[in-house]
Design an enzyme around this catalytic site. Structure first.
Site, PDB file in Angstrom:
ATOM      1  CG  ASN A 101      -1.852  -1.187   1.223  1.00 37.49           C
ATOM      2  OD1 ASN A 101      -2.012  -1.838   0.200  1.00 37.49           O
ATOM      3  ND2 ASN A 101      -2.440  -1.496   2.361  1.00 37.49           N
ATOM      4  CG  HIS A 118       3.772  -2.014  -4.906  1.00 39.30           C
ATOM      5  ND1 HIS A 118       2.608  -2.733  -4.987  1.00 39.30           N
ATOM      6  CD2 HIS A 118       4.747  -2.842  -5.392  1.00 39.30           C
ATOM      7  CE1 HIS A 118       2.845  -3.940  -5.491  1.00 39.30           C
ATOM      8  NE2 HIS A 118       4.143  -4.032  -5.729  1.00 39.30           N
ATOM      9  CB  CYS A 147      11.863  19.117 -10.234  1.00 42.49           C
ATOM     10  SG  CYS A 147      13.392  19.144  -9.308  1.00 42.49           S
ATOM     11  N   GLY A 186      -5.390  -9.008   3.282  1.00 37.83           N
ATOM     12  CA  GLY A 186      -6.051  -8.130   2.309  1.00 37.83           C
ATOM     13  C   GLY A 186      -5.313  -7.912   1.011  1.00 37.83           C
ATOM     14  CB  THR A 187      -2.597  -8.896  -0.856  1.00 36.46           C
ATOM     15  OG1 THR A 187      -2.127  -8.793  -2.212  1.00 36.46           O
ATOM     16  CG2 THR A 187      -2.037 -10.153  -0.218  1.00 36.46           C
ATOM     17  CG  ASN A 212      -8.618 -11.692   0.817  1.00 35.72           C
ATOM     18  OD1 ASN A 212      -9.749 -11.310   0.495  1.00 35.72           O
ATOM     19  ND2 ASN A 212      -7.533 -11.328   0.166  1.00 35.72           N
TER      20      ASN A 212
HETATM   21  C1  BJW Z   1     -10.254  -7.432   2.188  1.00 38.63           C
HETATM   22  C2  BJW Z   1     -11.046  -6.427   2.572  1.00 38.63           C
HETATM   23  C3  BJW Z   1     -11.209  -6.366   3.978  1.00 38.63           C
HETATM   24  C4  BJW Z   1     -11.012  -6.239   0.462  1.00 38.63           C
HETATM   25  N1  BJW Z   1     -10.572  -7.272   4.744  1.00 38.63           N
HETATM   26  N2  BJW Z   1      -9.622  -8.355   2.852  1.00 38.63           N
HETATM   27  C5  BJW Z   1       5.343 -12.718 -13.344  1.00 38.63           C
HETATM   28  C6  BJW Z   1       4.217 -13.296 -13.905  1.00 38.63           C
HETATM   29  C7  BJW Z   1       3.233 -12.499 -14.495  1.00 38.63           C
HETATM   30  C8  BJW Z   1       3.378 -11.124 -14.547  1.00 38.63           C
HETATM   31  C9  BJW Z   1       4.481 -10.554 -14.001  1.00 38.63           C
HETATM   32  C10 BJW Z   1       5.447 -11.345 -13.412  1.00 38.63           C
HETATM   33  N3  BJW Z   1       6.425 -10.507 -12.927  1.00 38.63           N
HETATM   34  C11 BJW Z   1       6.081  -9.234 -13.206  1.00 38.63           C
HETATM   35  C12 BJW Z   1       4.916  -9.231 -13.873  1.00 38.63           C
HETATM   36  C13 BJW Z   1       4.196  -8.026 -14.352  1.00 38.63           C
HETATM   37  C14 BJW Z   1       3.421  -7.296 -13.273  1.00 38.63           C
HETATM   38  C15 BJW Z   1       2.334  -8.223 -12.725  1.00 38.63           C
HETATM   39  O1  BJW Z   1       2.437  -8.795 -11.669  1.00 38.63           O
HETATM   40  N4  BJW Z   1       1.248  -8.343 -13.439  1.00 38.63           N
HETATM   41  C16 BJW Z   1       0.129  -9.193 -12.994  1.00 38.63           C
HETATM   42  C17 BJW Z   1      -1.063  -8.310 -12.636  1.00 38.63           C
HETATM   43  C18 BJW Z   1      -0.141 -10.191 -14.068  1.00 38.63           C
HETATM   44  N5  BJW Z   1       4.291  -6.827 -12.197  1.00 38.63           N
HETATM   45  C19 BJW Z   1       5.030  -5.738 -12.347  1.00 38.63           C
HETATM   46  O2  BJW Z   1       5.020  -5.101 -13.380  1.00 38.63           O
HETATM   47  C20 BJW Z   1       5.877  -5.317 -11.163  1.00 38.63           C
HETATM   48  N6  BJW Z   1       7.189  -5.061 -11.595  1.00 38.63           N
HETATM   49  C21 BJW Z   1       8.080  -6.042 -11.809  1.00 38.63           C
HETATM   50  O3  BJW Z   1       7.869  -7.186 -11.488  1.00 38.63           O
HETATM   51  O4  BJW Z   1       9.249  -5.613 -12.409  1.00 38.63           O
HETATM   52  C22 BJW Z   1      10.061  -6.588 -13.071  1.00 38.63           C
HETATM   53  C23 BJW Z   1       9.304  -7.105 -14.314  1.00 38.63           C
HETATM   54  C24 BJW Z   1       8.545  -6.252 -15.081  1.00 38.63           C
HETATM   55  C25 BJW Z   1       7.865  -6.732 -16.190  1.00 38.63           C
HETATM   56  C26 BJW Z   1       7.922  -8.089 -16.525  1.00 38.63           C
HETATM   57  C27 BJW Z   1       8.679  -8.945 -15.721  1.00 38.63           C
HETATM   58  C28 BJW Z   1       9.396  -8.444 -14.611  1.00 38.63           C
HETATM   59  C29 BJW Z   1       5.351  -3.999 -10.601  1.00 38.63           C
HETATM   60  C30 BJW Z   1       3.999  -4.107  -9.996  1.00 38.63           C
HETATM   61  C31 BJW Z   1       3.529  -2.727  -9.551  1.00 38.63           C
HETATM   62  C32 BJW Z   1       2.109  -2.743  -9.037  1.00 38.63           C
HETATM   63  N7  BJW Z   1       1.656  -1.392  -8.897  1.00 38.63           N
HETATM   64  C33 BJW Z   1       0.350  -1.159  -8.294  1.00 38.63           C
HETATM   65  C34 BJW Z   1       0.108   0.368  -8.281  1.00 38.63           C
HETATM   66  C35 BJW Z   1       0.989   1.015  -7.180  1.00 38.63           C
HETATM   67  C36 BJW Z   1       0.877   2.479  -7.142  1.00 38.63           C
HETATM   68  C37 BJW Z   1      -0.505   2.982  -6.832  1.00 38.63           C
HETATM   69  O5  BJW Z   1      -1.101   2.638  -5.775  1.00 38.63           O
HETATM   70  O6  BJW Z   1      -1.021   3.724  -7.640  1.00 38.63           O
HETATM   71  O7  BJW Z   1       0.325  -1.693  -6.967  1.00 38.63           O
HETATM   72  S1  BJW Z   1      -0.988  -2.021  -9.109  1.00 38.63           S
HETATM   73  C38 BJW Z   1      -1.853  -2.439  -7.624  1.00 38.63           C
HETATM   74  O8  BJW Z   1      -1.828  -3.871  -7.393  1.00 38.63           O
HETATM   75  C39 BJW Z   1      -1.035  -1.809  -6.489  1.00 38.63           C
HETATM   76  C40 BJW Z   1      -1.142  -2.845  -5.420  1.00 38.63           C
HETATM   77  O9  BJW Z   1      -0.105  -2.664  -4.481  1.00 38.63           O
HETATM   78  C41 BJW Z   1      -1.072  -4.130  -6.200  1.00 38.63           C
HETATM   79  C42 BJW Z   1      -1.653  -5.305  -5.470  1.00 38.63           C
HETATM   80  O10 BJW Z   1      -2.999  -5.150  -5.230  1.00 38.63           O
HETATM   81  P1  BJW Z   1      -3.607  -5.558  -3.810  1.00 38.63           P
HETATM   82  O11 BJW Z   1      -3.071  -4.684  -2.771  1.00 38.63           O
HETATM   83  O12 BJW Z   1      -3.474  -7.010  -3.622  1.00 38.63           O
HETATM   84  O13 BJW Z   1      -5.144  -5.116  -3.999  1.00 38.63           O
HETATM   85  P2  BJW Z   1      -6.308  -5.886  -4.759  1.00 38.63           P
HETATM   86  O14 BJW Z   1      -7.378  -4.885  -5.010  1.00 38.63           O
HETATM   87  O15 BJW Z   1      -5.831  -6.656  -5.894  1.00 38.63           O
HETATM   88  O16 BJW Z   1      -6.838  -6.931  -3.676  1.00 38.63           O
HETATM   89  C43 BJW Z   1      -7.473  -6.513  -2.489  1.00 38.63           C
HETATM   90  C44 BJW Z   1      -7.770  -7.770  -1.691  1.00 38.63           C
HETATM   91  O17 BJW Z   1      -8.282  -7.372  -0.434  1.00 38.63           O
HETATM   92  C45 BJW Z   1      -8.846  -8.664  -2.345  1.00 38.63           C
HETATM   93  O18 BJW Z   1      -8.376 -10.007  -2.331  1.00 38.63           O
HETATM   94  C46 BJW Z   1     -10.060  -8.502  -1.443  1.00 38.63           C
HETATM   95  O19 BJW Z   1     -10.833  -9.697  -1.324  1.00 38.63           O
HETATM   96  C47 BJW Z   1      -9.425  -8.140  -0.129  1.00 38.63           C
HETATM   97  N8  BJW Z   1     -10.217  -7.293   0.748  1.00 38.63           N
HETATM   98  N9  BJW Z   1     -11.525  -5.696   1.557  1.00 38.63           N
HETATM   99  C48 BJW Z   1      -9.796  -8.247   4.173  1.00 38.63           C
HETATM  100  N10 BJW Z   1     -11.963  -5.431   4.571  1.00 38.63           N
END
Ligand code: BJW
Length: 243
Positions: A101, A118, A147, A186-187, A212
């Site tokens: 987050n 992140h 800047c 919560g991810t 979750n």
């Molecule tokens: C509750 C609840 C309650 C609700 N109680 N629970 C390998 C395989 C495939 C793809 C890739 C790979 N390696 C890299 C990639 C590409 C990509 C990726 O992963 N893509 C997939 C989506 C397919 N990753 C990247 O590009 C990363 N970089 C990287 O790996 O560099 C090297 C590389 C690049 C390219 C190719 C290969 C290598 C960077 C990822 C950056 C993510 N950025 C974001 C935005 C951040 C800035 C911002 O906030 O604006 O990060 S995207 C967004 O997703 C944000 C989050 O941190 C991240 C994760 O989401 P999160 O937090 O899990 O939220 P949700 O909404 O998904 O889930 C919420 C959960 O809570 C749910 O399960 C609900 O049920 C639950 N919930 N209320 C408990 N009250």
């Protein structure tokens, strides 16, 4: 909620604990999640707003979106789940929080031993000089902000296709490979490399606990799954452990 006795024992006596959080932990503070029914990606396209390409082609659009989100975060307060995670840091001798987050709510709740893997929505980076600083103006006076050197400032967050900070990733990996308990809260467990952390923990011998409100890919490998809202489950669980 009834908790299994072996889970309570595990968390009561653990010496080293790593907690990994996602946007679900802040949902009860009013900060939107990314995926799911009310998630940001339902209304906005990640490709248009959370990639370096999006920023290059329309920095003002990207900044409008972050300015709006900064407004939401500015009003948000830590909820009971954040508070328990802050208390965990005081309780466990060896503790690390890795949060995806960018909202800063864990720090507001009191966590210090943490990695914001992140980035942070209040930090900005000069695209030319690459130095980072906090910029708390909300709303921003000028969009996109610049800047002193005249170059654009960008949010210091990690977008799709960008590498995560090396130091944070190293700290997280080392912590995970050495912990007894790995707790995710919560991810959705779909964004890499953080999505690989539960398996890394498991293969390193840790017990994996997942909280979750819905099932995720983590559910199938977790030793303990607690399904429900983090702000309700964590305080109950913590009372059972400390009580
Ligand atoms: C509750 C609840 C309650 C609700 N109680 N629970 C390998 C395989 C495939 C793809 C890739 C790979 N390696 C890299 C990639 C590409 C990509 C990726 O992963 N893509 C997939 C989506 C397919 N990753 C990247 O590009 C990363 N970089 C990287 O790996 O560099 C090297 C590389 C690049 C390219 C190719 C290969 C290598 C960077 C990822 C950056 C993510 N950025 C974001 C935005 C951040 C800035 C911002 O906030 O604006 O990060 S995207 C967004 O997703 C944000 C989050 O941190 C991240 C994760 O989401 P999160 O937090 O899990 O939220 P949700 O909404 O998904 O889930 C919420 C959960 O809570 C749910 O399960 C609900 O049920 C639950 N919930 N209320 C408990 N009250």
């Amino acid at each position: 909620m009834e908790f299994r006795e072996d889970l309570i024992d595990l968390l009561r006596v653990a010496g080293s604990v790593v907690v990994v959080t996602g946007s679900g932990v802040s949902a009860e503070s009013g900060v939107p999640t990314f995926r799911g029914g009310d998630g940001l990606w339902r209304r906005y396209r990640a490709e248009d707003l959370a990639t370096p390409q999006a920023f290059s082609s329309d920095p003002a659009l990207v900044w409008e979106w972050y300015d709006w989100r900064r407004g939401i975060v500015a009003k948000a307060k830590p909820n009971p789940a954040h508070e328990v995670i802050a208390d965990m840091e005081r309780y466990y001798p060896d503790f690390l929080l890795v949060t995806q987050n960018v909202d800063g709510l864990h720090r507001k709740a009191g966590n210090e031993r943490m990695v914001e893997i992140h980035g942070n929505i209040w930090r900005v980076r000069c695209v030319a000089e690459l130095d980072e600083r906090f910029l708390y103006d909300n709303p921003l006076e000028v969009i996109p902000p610049k800047c002193e050197c005249g170059s654009l400032l960008r949010p210091a967050v990690v977008w799709f296709g960008e590498s995560l900070p090396f130091e944070g990733l190293t700290t997280a990996s080392e912590g995970i490979q050495n912990c007894e308990v790995f707790l995710t809260v919560g991810t959705s467990g779909v964004v890499y490399p953080v999505a690989s952390f539960p398996m890394l923990a498991k293969s390193s011998g840790a017990s994996v606990v997942d909280i979750n409100k819905d099932a995720t890919p983590i559910t199938s490998i977790a030793d303990h799954t607690l399904m429900g809202k983090a702000g309700e489950i964590l305080p109950e669980l913590w009372r059972a452990i400390k009580g």
